[in-house]
Design a protein around this motif. Structure first.
Motif, PDB file in Angstrom:
ATOM      1  N   TRP B 326      -5.491  23.046 115.447  1.00 40.32           N
ATOM      2  CA  TRP B 326      -4.882  22.902 116.764  1.00 40.32           C
ATOM      3  C   TRP B 326      -3.740  21.913 116.657  1.00 40.32           C
ATOM      4  CZ3 TRP B 326      -5.279  25.781 120.864  1.00 40.32           C
ATOM      5  CH2 TRP B 326      -5.151  25.297 122.178  1.00 40.32           C
ATOM      6  N   VAL B 327      -2.572  22.346 117.015  1.00 43.68           N
ATOM      7  CA  VAL B 327      -1.367  21.531 116.859  1.00 43.68           C
ATOM      8  C   VAL B 327      -0.823  21.187 118.236  1.00 43.68           C
ATOM      9  CG1 VAL B 327       1.034  21.603 116.050  1.00 43.68           C
ATOM     10  CG2 VAL B 327      -0.801  22.532 114.612  1.00 43.68           C
ATOM     11  N   ARG B 328      -0.305  19.958 118.349  1.00 50.29           N
ATOM     12  CA  ARG B 328       0.284  19.561 119.633  1.00 50.29           C
ATOM     13  C   ARG B 328       1.725  19.122 119.399  1.00 50.29           C
ATOM     14  NH1 ARG B 328      -0.604  15.177 123.738  1.00 50.29           N
ATOM     15  NH2 ARG B 328      -0.509  16.238 125.756  1.00 50.29           N
ATOM     16  N   LEU B 329       2.627  19.721 120.163  1.00 50.52           N
ATOM     17  CA  LEU B 329       4.062  19.456 120.017  1.00 50.52           C
ATOM     18  C   LEU B 329       4.438  18.167 120.740  1.00 50.52           C
ATOM     19  CD1 LEU B 329       5.409  23.077 120.656  1.00 50.52           C
ATOM     20  CD2 LEU B 329       4.931  21.961 118.463  1.00 50.52           C
ATOM     21  N   PRO B 330       5.577  17.624 120.401  1.00 43.41           N
ATOM     22  CA  PRO B 330       6.047  16.421 121.098  1.00 43.41           C
ATOM     23  C   PRO B 330       6.298  16.710 122.581  1.00 43.41           C
ATOM     24  CG  PRO B 330       7.323  16.834 119.103  1.00 43.41           C
ATOM     25  CD  PRO B 330       6.481  18.033 119.314  1.00 43.41           C
ATOM     26  N   GLU B 331       6.271  15.667 123.353  1.00 50.96           N
ATOM     27  CA  GLU B 331       6.512  15.765 124.791  1.00 50.96           C
ATOM     28  C   GLU B 331       7.801  16.532 125.073  1.00 50.96           C
ATOM     29  OE1 GLU B 331       5.926  12.049 126.780  1.00 50.96           O
ATOM     30  OE2 GLU B 331       6.299  12.963 128.746  1.00 50.96           O
ATOM     31  N   GLY B 332       7.749  17.351 126.084  1.00 50.95           N
ATOM     32  CA  GLY B 332       8.947  18.093 126.473  1.00 50.95           C
ATOM     33  C   GLY B 332       9.019  19.485 125.872  1.00 50.95           C
ATOM     34  N   LEU B 333       8.202  19.747 124.841  1.00 53.02           N
ATOM     35  CA  LEU B 333       8.220  21.093 124.249  1.00 53.02           C
ATOM     36  C   LEU B 333       7.086  21.949 124.830  1.00 53.02           C
ATOM     37  CD1 LEU B 333       9.190  20.709 120.491  1.00 53.02           C
ATOM     38  CD2 LEU B 333      10.628  20.983 122.526  1.00 53.02           C
ATOM     39  N   ASP B 334       7.345  23.260 124.827  1.00 50.96           N
ATOM     40  CA  ASP B 334       6.381  24.223 125.363  1.00 50.96           C
ATOM     41  C   ASP B 334       6.208  25.289 124.287  1.00 50.96           C
ATOM     42  OD1 ASP B 334       5.430  26.645 126.476  1.00 50.96           O
ATOM     43  OD2 ASP B 334       6.140  26.094 128.482  1.00 50.96           O
ATOM     44  N   SER B 335       4.983  25.402 123.759  1.00 52.75           N
ATOM     45  CA  SER B 335       4.766  26.306 122.621  1.00 52.75           C
ATOM     46  C   SER B 335       5.005  27.765 122.999  1.00 52.75           C
ATOM     47  CB  SER B 335       3.355  26.121 122.060  1.00 52.75           C
ATOM     48  OG  SER B 335       2.405  26.625 122.972  1.00 52.75           O
ATOM     49  N   GLY B 336       4.793  28.103 124.260  1.00 51.27           N
ATOM     50  CA  GLY B 336       5.055  29.470 124.713  1.00 51.27           C
ATOM     51  C   GLY B 336       6.541  29.776 124.710  1.00 51.27           C
ATOM     52  N   ALA B 337       7.308  28.822 125.211  1.00 50.36           N
ATOM     53  CA  ALA B 337       8.762  28.999 125.255  1.00 50.36           C
ATOM     54  C   ALA B 337       9.354  29.015 123.854  1.00 50.36           C
ATOM     55  CB  ALA B 337       9.386  27.873 126.079  1.00 50.36           C
ATOM     56  N   LEU B 338       8.678  28.315 122.933  1.00 46.06           N
ATOM     57  CA  LEU B 338       9.180  28.203 121.565  1.00 46.06           C
ATOM     58  C   LEU B 338       8.899  29.450 120.721  1.00 46.06           C
ATOM     59  CD1 LEU B 338      10.527  25.710 120.147  1.00 46.06           C
ATOM     60  CD2 LEU B 338       8.302  25.290 119.071  1.00 46.06           C
ATOM     61  N   LEU B 339       7.921  30.268 121.150  1.00 46.44           N
ATOM     62  CA  LEU B 339       7.444  31.374 120.307  1.00 46.44           C
ATOM     63  C   LEU B 339       8.551  32.348 119.892  1.00 46.44           C
ATOM     64  CD1 LEU B 339       5.020  32.653 118.847  1.00 46.44           C
ATOM     65  CD2 LEU B 339       4.482  33.892 120.944  1.00 46.44           C
ATOM     66  N   PRO B 340       9.407  32.794 120.803  1.00 45.78           N
ATOM     67  CA  PRO B 340      10.462  33.724 120.364  1.00 45.78           C
ATOM     68  C   PRO B 340      11.342  33.149 119.259  1.00 45.78           C
ATOM     69  CG  PRO B 340      10.331  33.658 122.763  1.00 45.78           C
ATOM     70  CD  PRO B 340       9.443  32.565 122.256  1.00 45.78           C
ATOM     71  N   LYS B 341      11.654  31.863 119.365  1.00 44.78           N
ATOM     72  CA  LYS B 341      12.451  31.198 118.316  1.00 44.78           C
ATOM     73  C   LYS B 341      11.675  31.188 116.995  1.00 44.78           C
ATOM     74  CE  LYS B 341      16.054  29.067 120.517  1.00 44.78           C
ATOM     75  NZ  LYS B 341      17.132  30.062 120.526  1.00 44.78           N
ATOM     76  N   ALA B 342      10.371  30.877 117.078  1.00 48.27           N
ATOM     77  CA  ALA B 342       9.553  30.840 115.867  1.00 48.27           C
ATOM     78  C   ALA B 342       9.534  32.219 115.213  1.00 48.27           C
ATOM     79  CB  ALA B 342       8.131  30.383 116.215  1.00 48.27           C
ATOM     80  N   ILE B 343       9.373  33.251 116.025  1.00 49.50           N
ATOM     81  CA  ILE B 343       9.337  34.617 115.488  1.00 49.50           C
ATOM     82  C   ILE B 343      10.683  34.966 114.848  1.00 49.50           C
ATOM     83  CG2 ILE B 343       9.183  37.054 116.177  1.00 49.50           C
ATOM     84  CD1 ILE B 343       6.896  36.208 118.075  1.00 49.50           C
ATOM     85  N   GLU B 344      11.752  34.540 115.485  1.00 45.22           N
ATOM     86  CA  GLU B 344      13.086  34.707 114.867  1.00 45.22           C
ATOM     87  C   GLU B 344      13.124  34.069 113.484  1.00 45.22           C
ATOM     88  OE1 GLU B 344      16.644  33.153 116.902  1.00 45.22           O
ATOM     89  OE2 GLU B 344      15.995  34.394 118.614  1.00 45.22           O
ATOM     90  N   ASN B 345      12.456  32.913 113.363  1.00 47.55           N
ATOM     91  CA  ASN B 345      12.417  32.213 112.080  1.00 47.55           C
ATOM     92  C   ASN B 345      11.310  32.723 111.166  1.00 47.55           C
ATOM     93  OD1 ASN B 345      14.569  30.682 112.934  1.00 47.55           O
ATOM     94  ND2 ASN B 345      13.296  28.955 113.621  1.00 47.55           N
ATOM     95  N   GLY B 346      10.604  33.795 111.588  1.00 45.36           N
ATOM     96  CA  GLY B 346       9.652  34.445 110.691  1.00 45.36           C
ATOM     97  C   GLY B 346       8.237  33.902 110.715  1.00 45.36           C
ATOM     98  N   VAL B 347       7.851  33.215 111.793  1.00 43.29           N
ATOM     99  CA  VAL B 347       6.487  32.677 111.849  1.00 43.29           C
ATOM    100  C   VAL B 347       5.924  32.822 113.267  1.00 43.29           C
ATOM    101  CG1 VAL B 347       7.316  30.306 112.251  1.00 43.29           C
ATOM    102  CG2 VAL B 347       5.030  30.673 111.287  1.00 43.29           C
ATOM    103  N   ALA B 348       4.613  33.069 113.370  1.00 42.97           N
ATOM    104  CA  ALA B 348       3.988  33.269 114.680  1.00 42.97           C
ATOM    105  C   ALA B 348       2.687  32.483 114.813  1.00 42.97           C
ATOM    106  CB  ALA B 348       3.722  34.756 114.905  1.00 42.97           C
ATOM    107  N   TYR B 349       2.307  32.208 116.066  1.00 43.01           N
ATOM    108  CA  TYR B 349       1.085  31.461 116.382  1.00 43.01           C
ATOM    109  C   TYR B 349       0.642  31.879 117.775  1.00 43.01           C
ATOM    110  CZ  TYR B 349       4.709  28.897 118.790  1.00 43.01           C
ATOM    111  OH  TYR B 349       5.777  28.592 119.584  1.00 43.01           O
TER     112      TYR B 349
END
Lengths: 401, 401
Positions: B326-349
């Motif tokens: 279980w990973v927790r991002l720094p304040e101000g980040l939203d893992s849901g909002a980040l997912l499309p960017k992560a997928i663009e970079n070739g990784v998913a969660y």
């Protein structure tokens, strides 16, 4: 903890009633016509041995892994192609037996207090699956003279009750063994379509015909108004727990979501094995005629025994397929009350009353001809006839000498 | 037909949301930490090949027939004996995976509007199974400092809400990988018992420990107040769809009735095969250590990669077993909002928000270390770290030159 806080639905029926009946009928010396099991002689053992071996050699890790919730793609394809109307594999949802299909239908369509229309009598397992979601049933009977479903009555009642769907088993029905004629099917499809009443067509026994296949499914007339439920338990074997739903694309995602919540997916290995067996060239062409011939002979033996032993005022139908026939006792008799006597005499059946959502005809009983030997059928029907005759004789009046 | 009359429950969630996420994450070039699948390398293929063969040779017709709804007796016996408190085989109900156990719990305990208490975050599949029956959830969080479940809060909230049960996954939880210490378990058992609050203990991952087994189940302290749910998917393979419930005898008949309505019984052949595999002398003694070693190495690789690549203000836990961390991002980040960017970079969660019944911590994400190679773990975590770092950099202010 003494008082577990149970959901209201658990109070709607006594969970032990049927269990008690089945325990009674499963005593070894009893000839049981009560079961709903297919004949183990009908299972294609060698093809399954070969298929499990092949699937486990070919891609064992995929066979042992989770499968897509929709089902194994080649199996969905086979099912879609096997149906006599235009069905896309994307409309096929593989279920854990046709019983799960009934549960998913209940979950997706029934709110507490919704109306649900059923044929009467109807499949007990469907009543149980739907009942969990709290509907009120209304029953559509068959004309006692012609045996036809009273579609005009469905039409009238639906305008009054606005049921969520009409549930029907059109071919070799469980419990009656009855089959709906082609023209009735078309008429029913039209009526449901016109009423905007979804039809849930459960065709679990469709492949078990004796001399000729049943007419095309009701769904084939108006597929957009129907869910079509099928089973691989009767044409192959129930131990794999595989059935399916064919659904219009608008409803499919809801059924899929219910499936995911219910058990994620059906057994991967079993889906692959069944697919392997079904796609073996020539397999069905030899397997199905053998199975049909077997059940036909069983049915004929039971009809002959009924003819031979039953008193005049007992009636029954002549099924054209399936595993069951439906017997009606003379006026004044109650098949439920008679069961303990029958068991004393070494024979068991399912009292018909359990297959009615309301106003049961207590004179009826379901007899399975699937799993007894020809000799047991003769002996069992003789014992049943004896039990009925004894119940018909009024108790001797005590006379003083 | 355009407007199918659906049950209210179907409107409670969008059936396509998770489906869309999983479709996205399943693209072949994506390194996916999103899956919930066990590692196929962990499946004991040869024992299964041998067991399918043996079962199909020994008694094929029984293996292909319906099974008792309670489950195959020798398997119930094995399960009862495997548990570290006094369990009778009569208390064991075999289910179609542990997911079905959750559905049956929902069916037997939840009325529309009932309260249900869950750990937060909690297993998404449990929320989905229970949600079908219309409960209102209340959440029992873990202390952010100690990680302990806030049992005192459960006590207070339960007096106010009177939930039907408390659902908990105490060992290597899905999604967090967290495990409840022994003393907490005892305290929770006492509290639930004192409150008359049934505990639903889902111990699906219990066998996947790295260095030492988790403490005895909560249920072992007050078995009469608990339902214990288990899975054979993680210790053996999920493709067979087998799990179980251990229930007090007062509740058992209701669960059994729900099981009958849901799918009659779980696959006979798969139950026999699993039983054969489990009873092979010495099998578990070699299989389980191998599986545990495998997952431990996977987890260590992911922890090492996180250590190596993640910016300072990203945090994660150190699981002692299971498949997830279980990973927790720094304040101000939203893992849901980040997912499309992560997928663009070739990784998913899996964005953590989907595992909360209310008030999600949008900074969280679930990472599975089960199914990627060691190299993929390194590459994927590097890509994820890169994605997070990029999101941390405030967008360059446009300056005119």
């Amino acid at each position: 903890m003494k008082d577990w806080p149970l959901a209201t639905r658990t109070g709607r029926s006594d969970p032990t009633v049927l269990h008690t009946i089945f325990k009674l009928t499963e005593q070894p010396h009893i000839i049981s016509f009560a079961g709903g099991l297919p004949a183990p002689e009908s299972f294609p053992v060698e093809p399954f041995v070969a298929a499990y071996d092949k699937v486990m050699r070919d891609d064992p890790r995929a066979a042992l892994q989770y499968a897509p919730s929709e089902g194994y793609a080649p199996l969905r394809q086979w099912i879609a192609q096997s149906l006599p109307w235009n069905v896309s594999p994307e409309q096929v949802l593989v279920t854990t037996g046709a019983q799960q299909a009934l549960d998913l239908v209940g979950k997706v369509f029934i709110d507490e207090g919704s109306r649900v229309a059923v044929q009467t009598p109807t499949y007990l397992g469907a009543l149980q699956a739907f009942a969990a979601y709290g509907p009120t049933f209304y029953s559509v009977p068959h004309d006692p003279a012609t045996g036809d479903l009273q579609i005009d009555l469905l039409e009238r009642e639906q305008l009054r009750h606005n049921a969520r769907f009409f549930y029907l088993m059109p071919s070799f029905q469980n419990p009656t063994g009855q089959t709906m004629p082609a023209q009735q099917r078309e008429q029913l499809a039209k009526t449901c379509h016109a009423l905007g009443l979804p039809l849930i067509e459960d065709n679990a026994y469709v492949e078990l015909w004796f001399d000729q296949p049943p007419p095309p499914p009701v769904s084939s007339h108006y597929p957009d108004s129907c869910l079509y439920l099928g089973s691989l338990s009767k044409m192959l074997a129930p131990g794999l727990r595989l059935g399916f739903i064919v659904a219009p694309t608008t409803v499919y995602p809801h059924l899929l979501q219910a499936k995911q919540a219910a058990d994620l997916n059906s057994s991967s290995i079993n889906q692959r094995v069944v697919c392997e067996v079904l796609n073996t060239p020539g397999f069905l062409d030899t397997h199905l005629p053998r199975v049909r011939q077997f059940y036909k002979a069983q049915c004929q033996a039971m009809l002959a025994a009924l003819q031979k032993y039953m008193p005049d005022n007992v009636t029954w139908n002549t099924p054209r397929g399936g595993m069951f026939l439906w017997v009606r006792l003379p006026e004044g008799l109650d098949s439920g009350a008679l069961l303990p006597k029958a068991i004393e005499n070494g024979v068991a059946y399912v009292p018909g009353a359990s297959c009615y959502s309301a106003a049961p005809d207590v004179r009826t009983m379901r007899l399975s001809f699937a799993t007894s030997t020809i000799e047991q059928i003769d002996t069992g029907i003789a014992a049943l006839a004896q039990t009925i005759k004894a119940a018909l004789v009024p108790p001797a009046t005590q006379t003083s000498v």
